[in-house]
Design a protein around this motif. Structure first.
Motif, PDB file in Angstrom:
ATOM      1  N   ASP A   1       0.696  -1.177  -0.030  1.00 12.54           N
ATOM      2  CA  ASP A   1      -0.164   0.037  -0.019  1.00 12.54           C
ATOM      3  C   ASP A   1       0.865   1.300  -0.039  1.00 12.54           C
ATOM      4  OD1 ASP A   1      -2.472  -1.451  -0.153  1.00 12.54           O
ATOM      5  OD2 ASP A   1      -2.162  -1.813   2.202  1.00 12.54           O
ATOM      6  N   ALA A   2       1.948   1.308   0.588  1.00 15.33           N
ATOM      7  CA  ALA A   2       3.015   2.324   0.607  1.00 15.33           C
ATOM      8  C   ALA A   2       3.448   2.751  -0.743  1.00 15.33           C
ATOM      9  CB  ALA A   2       4.238   2.060   1.617  1.00 15.33           C
ATOM     10  N   ARG A   3       3.591   1.469  -1.485  1.00 18.47           N
ATOM     11  CA  ARG A   3       3.907   1.649  -3.051  1.00 18.47           C
ATOM     12  C   ARG A   3       2.861   2.355  -3.816  1.00 18.47           C
ATOM     13  NH1 ARG A   3       4.814  -3.700  -4.251  1.00 18.47           N
ATOM     14  NH2 ARG A   3       6.427  -3.595  -2.924  1.00 18.47           N
ATOM     15  N   ARG A   4       1.572   2.005  -3.355  1.00 23.66           N
ATOM     16  CA  ARG A   4       0.404   2.795  -4.137  1.00 23.66           C
ATOM     17  C   ARG A   4       0.349   4.139  -3.809  1.00 23.66           C
ATOM     18  NH1 ARG A   4      -2.634  -2.146  -2.358  1.00 23.66           N
ATOM     19  NH2 ARG A   4      -2.735  -3.566  -3.985  1.00 23.66           N
ATOM     20  N   ALA A   5       0.631   4.381  -2.366  1.00 28.54           N
ATOM     21  CA  ALA A   5       0.750   5.850  -2.094  1.00 28.54           C
ATOM     22  C   ALA A   5       1.772   6.772  -2.907  1.00 28.54           C
ATOM     23  CB  ALA A   5       0.840   6.153  -0.552  1.00 28.54           C
ATOM     24  N   VAL A   6       2.983   6.291  -3.028  1.00 31.22           N
ATOM     25  CA  VAL A   6       4.064   6.973  -3.805  1.00 31.22           C
ATOM     26  C   VAL A   6       3.635   6.898  -5.033  1.00 31.22           C
ATOM     27  CG1 VAL A   6       6.325   6.608  -4.536  1.00 31.22           C
ATOM     28  CG2 VAL A   6       5.820   5.993  -2.109  1.00 31.22           C
ATOM     29  N   ALA A   7       2.793   5.865  -5.613  1.00 32.78           N
ATOM     30  CA  ALA A   7       2.488   6.099  -7.143  1.00 32.78           C
ATOM     31  C   ALA A   7       1.714   7.148  -7.397  1.00 32.78           C
ATOM     32  CB  ALA A   7       1.919   4.633  -7.759  1.00 32.78           C
ATOM     33  N   MET A   8       0.538   7.217  -6.393  1.00 32.66           N
ATOM     34  CA  MET A   8      -0.434   8.233  -6.411  1.00 32.66           C
ATOM     35  C   MET A   8      -0.156   9.575  -6.616  1.00 32.66           C
ATOM     36  SD  MET A   8      -3.254   9.628  -3.992  1.00 32.66           S
ATOM     37  CE  MET A   8      -2.143  10.634  -3.226  1.00 32.66           C
ATOM     38  N   PHE A   9       0.914   9.867  -5.567  1.00 32.06           N
ATOM     39  CA  PHE A   9       1.575  11.183  -5.510  1.00 32.06           C
ATOM     40  C   PHE A   9       2.208  11.736  -6.759  1.00 32.06           C
ATOM     41  CE2 PHE A   9       0.910  10.892  -0.695  1.00 32.06           C
ATOM     42  CZ  PHE A   9       0.120  11.840  -0.430  1.00 32.06           C
ATOM     43  N   ASN A  10       3.294  10.511  -7.237  1.00 35.81           N
ATOM     44  CA  ASN A  10       3.798  10.895  -8.378  1.00 35.81           C
ATOM     45  C   ASN A  10       3.128  11.194  -9.462  1.00 35.81           C
ATOM     46  OD1 ASN A  10       6.460  10.431  -7.437  1.00 35.81           O
ATOM     47  ND2 ASN A  10       6.500   8.097  -7.878  1.00 35.81           N
ATOM     48  N   ASP A  11       1.719  10.448  -9.704  1.00 37.48           N
ATOM     49  CA  ASP A  11       0.945  10.679 -10.743  1.00 37.48           C
ATOM     50  C   ASP A  11       0.269  12.119 -10.763  1.00 37.48           C
ATOM     51  OD1 ASP A  11       1.355   8.065 -11.767  1.00 37.48           O
ATOM     52  OD2 ASP A  11      -0.641   7.355 -10.808  1.00 37.48           O
ATOM     53  N   VAL A  12       0.070  12.702  -9.594  1.00 34.13           N
ATOM     54  CA  VAL A  12      -0.769  13.805  -9.458  1.00 34.13           C
ATOM     55  C   VAL A  12       0.445  15.107  -9.142  1.00 34.13           C
ATOM     56  CG1 VAL A  12      -2.776  13.176  -8.466  1.00 34.13           C
ATOM     57  CG2 VAL A  12      -0.906  13.595  -6.847  1.00 34.13           C
ATOM     58  N   GLY A  13       1.745  14.770  -9.239  1.00 30.93           N
ATOM     59  CA  GLY A  13       2.795  15.970  -9.382  1.00 30.93           C
ATOM     60  C   GLY A  13       3.233  16.145  -8.019  1.00 30.93           C
ATOM     61  N   VAL A  14       3.000  15.461  -7.055  1.00 31.69           N
ATOM     62  CA  VAL A  14       3.450  15.933  -5.689  1.00 31.69           C
ATOM     63  C   VAL A  14       4.565  15.168  -5.343  1.00 31.69           C
ATOM     64  CG1 VAL A  14       3.061  15.822  -3.260  1.00 31.69           C
ATOM     65  CG2 VAL A  14       1.190  16.175  -4.826  1.00 31.69           C
ATOM     66  N   ARG A  15       5.731  15.739  -5.055  1.00 30.52           N
ATOM     67  CA  ARG A  15       7.034  15.273  -4.714  1.00 30.52           C
ATOM     68  C   ARG A  15       7.038  14.334  -3.544  1.00 30.52           C
ATOM     69  NH1 ARG A  15      12.005  18.964  -2.851  1.00 30.52           N
ATOM     70  NH2 ARG A  15      13.601  17.602  -2.500  1.00 30.52           N
ATOM     71  N   VAL A  16       7.735  13.198  -3.609  1.00 28.18           N
ATOM     72  CA  VAL A  16       7.759  12.351  -2.467  1.00 28.18           C
ATOM     73  C   VAL A  16       9.112  12.469  -1.827  1.00 28.18           C
ATOM     74  CG1 VAL A  16       7.927  10.045  -1.626  1.00 28.18           C
ATOM     75  CG2 VAL A  16       6.395  10.514  -3.331  1.00 28.18           C
ATOM     76  N   LEU A  17       8.786  13.189  -0.511  1.00 28.41           N
ATOM     77  CA  LEU A  17       9.992  13.693   0.301  1.00 28.41           C
ATOM     78  C   LEU A  17      11.106  12.532   0.776  1.00 28.41           C
ATOM     79  CD1 LEU A  17       8.563  16.630   2.386  1.00 28.41           C
ATOM     80  CD2 LEU A  17       9.700  16.620   0.024  1.00 28.41           C
ATOM     81  N   GLY A  18      10.297  11.384   1.021  1.00 24.02           N
ATOM     82  CA  GLY A  18      11.120  10.287   1.686  1.00 24.02           C
ATOM     83  C   GLY A  18      10.076   9.120   2.148  1.00 24.02           C
ATOM     84  N   VAL A  19      10.534   8.163   2.641  1.00 17.87           N
ATOM     85  CA  VAL A  19       9.739   7.015   3.313  1.00 17.87           C
ATOM     86  C   VAL A  19      10.451   6.988   4.720  1.00 17.87           C
ATOM     87  CG1 VAL A  19       9.249   4.676   3.461  1.00 17.87           C
ATOM     88  CG2 VAL A  19       9.313   5.810   1.257  1.00 17.87           C
ATOM     89  N   VAL A  20       9.552   6.641   5.550  1.00 18.28           N
ATOM     90  CA  VAL A  20       9.856   6.419   7.047  1.00 18.28           C
ATOM     91  C   VAL A  20       9.296   5.075   7.486  1.00 18.28           C
ATOM     92  CG1 VAL A  20       9.251   6.995   9.530  1.00 18.28           C
ATOM     93  CG2 VAL A  20       9.568   9.004   7.849  1.00 18.28           C
ATOM     94  N   GLU A  21      10.261   4.321   8.037  1.00 22.64           N
ATOM     95  CA  GLU A  21      10.183   3.049   8.574  1.00 22.64           C
ATOM     96  C   GLU A  21       9.466   2.811  10.143  1.00 22.64           C
ATOM     97  OE1 GLU A  21      12.017  -1.002   6.740  1.00 22.64           O
ATOM     98  OE2 GLU A  21      12.881  -0.659   8.816  1.00 22.64           O
ATOM     99  N   ASN A  22       8.280   2.741  10.108  1.00 23.23           N
ATOM    100  CA  ASN A  22       8.063   2.785  11.595  1.00 23.23           C
ATOM    101  C   ASN A  22       7.841   1.383  12.123  1.00 23.23           C
ATOM    102  OD1 ASN A  22       7.063   4.033  14.080  1.00 23.23           O
ATOM    103  ND2 ASN A  22       4.834   4.006  13.245  1.00 23.23           N
ATOM    104  N   MET A  23       7.683   1.400  13.513  1.00 21.35           N
ATOM    105  CA  MET A  23       7.623   0.037  14.356  1.00 21.35           C
ATOM    106  C   MET A  23       8.765  -0.976  13.851  1.00 21.35           C
ATOM    107  SD  MET A  23       3.239  -0.555  14.299  1.00 21.35           S
ATOM    108  CE  MET A  23       2.384   1.017  14.452  1.00 21.35           C
ATOM    109  N   ALA A  24       9.971  -0.523  13.475  1.00 16.75           N
ATOM    110  CA  ALA A  24      10.869  -1.267  13.057  1.00 16.75           C
ATOM    111  C   ALA A  24      11.745  -1.866  14.280  1.00 16.75           C
ATOM    112  CB  ALA A  24      11.848  -0.501  11.954  1.00 16.75           C
ATOM    113  N   GLY A  25      11.461  -3.014  14.696  1.00 19.44           N
ATOM    114  CA  GLY A  25      12.390  -3.665  15.677  1.00 19.44           C
ATOM    115  C   GLY A  25      11.804  -3.331  17.091  1.00 19.44           C
ATOM    116  N   TYR A  26      11.965  -4.468  18.219  1.00 17.46           N
ATOM    117  CA  TYR A  26      11.561  -4.345  19.441  1.00 17.46           C
ATOM    118  C   TYR A  26      12.767  -4.787  20.228  1.00 17.46           C
ATOM    119  CZ  TYR A  26       9.266  -4.927  23.889  1.00 17.46           C
ATOM    120  OH  TYR A  26       8.789  -5.010  25.196  1.00 17.46           O
ATOM    121  N   CYS A  27      12.780  -3.793  21.270  1.00 16.61           N
ATOM    122  CA  CYS A  27      14.062  -4.237  22.146  1.00 16.61           C
ATOM    123  C   CYS A  27      13.159  -4.419  23.699  1.00 16.61           C
ATOM    124  CB  CYS A  27      15.006  -3.100  22.548  1.00 16.61           C
ATOM    125  SG  CYS A  27      16.258  -3.702  23.800  1.00 16.61           S
TER     126      CYS A  27
END
Length: 341
Positions: free
Chosen positions: A247-273
């Motif tokens: 779904d993140a891939r779809r969100a990036v594709a949508m913003f690209n299609d409408v001409g909004v620059r994707v500033l980057g991706v954040v990986e959340n909930m990545a690892g538990y100590c």
């Protein structure tokens, strides 16, 4: 002299292929150094071929790691910048008078911690000296009042909504205008209209950046934002698991299609100590969002572990602190550099 100052001095000795050094030219920016010695920065590679970019990245990494006290270096590459240094000219304002930049925080699906990331990104931008607003555009599931500890209703003065100020940022949410115990049952056009009104009919004052927490998905609200408000960029939040990345891939594709620059991706909930034994596990996988960002050719802004302190701060309506705050400061540095704030 702080470690950050030492890193800056070290980078000033790295030549910019276009002339001068990478600090003076503005090619290296957004320098952040954590208490444990981990350094991060944004490196623009505009105008460089692949070989030159790789050589410059290697030279910057070597320079940073040679600084005594630095334990690791993470470099975010971006090719979207003007040829002039960011400090050379004041960036143009957004389409909303008084607000320089609009930054959307989005996700392809719900349940990935997007609102928590949006709120703490806003806090981190404020800590970096920016005048910040936070708009909760998740009309059907507003979370910002809880994340900021806001319990009252929004006021109206001179026919304009008045945002609440918490921890140095201004905030507005549909949750501040409706009964929290009742569902908002609106069709897409109504939600889209509410988004535009909350941006344009709110007394935001002068802001450097308005962070907009979008609802999950790729529907009417997202399209309205892109077409009518024309944001300066979007930050995509995902967990590392494959289901979220689809779904993140779809969100990036949508913003690209409408001409909004994707500033980057954040990986959340990545690892538990585990706080009891110190064992680190990865219940949602690890590195998936970073790998996906590389595949899509967009910057990877950072990785946020699954931490009880983040959950507790969110429930208490407080910004995160300590190591967690340092992670968001690094993400904010990447956003500042890529948007020209």
């Amino acid at each position: 002299m702080s470690l950050k100052d030492k890193v800056t001095i070290a980078l000033a000795a790295v030549a910019d292929p276009a002339g001068g050094d990478v600090i003076a030219s503005g090619r290296a920016a957004g320098i952040v150094v954590k208490d444990d010695g981990q350094a991060g920065l944004v490196l623009a590679i505009d105008g460089l071929d692949r070989t030159a970019a790789e050589r410059l990245q290697a030279a910057v990494e070597v320079a940073v790691k040679r600084v005594p006290g630095i334990t690791a270096a993470r470099i975010i590459l971006t090719a979207d910048r003007t040829s002039a240094p960011a400090s050379a000219a004041r960036p143009a304002e957004s389409t909303v008078p008084g607000i320089r930049k609009l930054v959307a925080v989005a996700s392809g699906k719900g349940g990935v911690g997007k609102s928590t990331v949006a709120a703490n990104l806003a806090f981190a931008l404020a800590r970096a000296g920016q005048a910040v607003g936070l708009l909760d555009a998740d009309i059907h599931g507003p979370s910002v009042p809880t994340l900021l500890g806001i319990t009252g209703r929004a006021r109206v003065e001179n026919d304009r909504l008045q945002p609440e100020t918490r921890f140095g940022i201004k905030a507005l949410s549909m949750g501040m205008m409706t009964d929290p115990n009742k569902a908002i049952v609106w069709r897409g056009p109504m939600a889209s209209s509410a988004l535009v009104q909350m941006v344009e009919q709110c007394d935001w004052g002068a802001l450097d950046v308005l962070v907009i927490d979008l609802p999950p998905g790729t529907g009417d609200v997202q399209l309205t934002l892109a077409q009518k408000l024309k944001p300066d960029g979007a930050v995509i939040v995902s967990t590392p698991q494959d289901l979220a990345l689809i779904d993140a891939r779809r969100a990036v594709a949508m913003f690209n299609d409408v001409g909004v620059r994707v500033l980057g991706v954040v990986e959340n909930m990545a690892g538990y100590c585990c706080p009891a034994c110190g064992h680190v596990s990865d219940p949602f996988g690890r590195g998936g969002a970073e790998a996906e960002a590389a595949t899509m050719g967009v910057p990877f802004l950072g990785r946020i572990p699954l931490q009880m302190t983040v959950r507790a701060a969110a429930d208490a309506g407080q910004p995160v602190s300590g190591d967690s705050a340092a992670i968001f400061d690094e993400i904010a540095a990447g956003v500042i550099a890529t948007t020209g704030l």
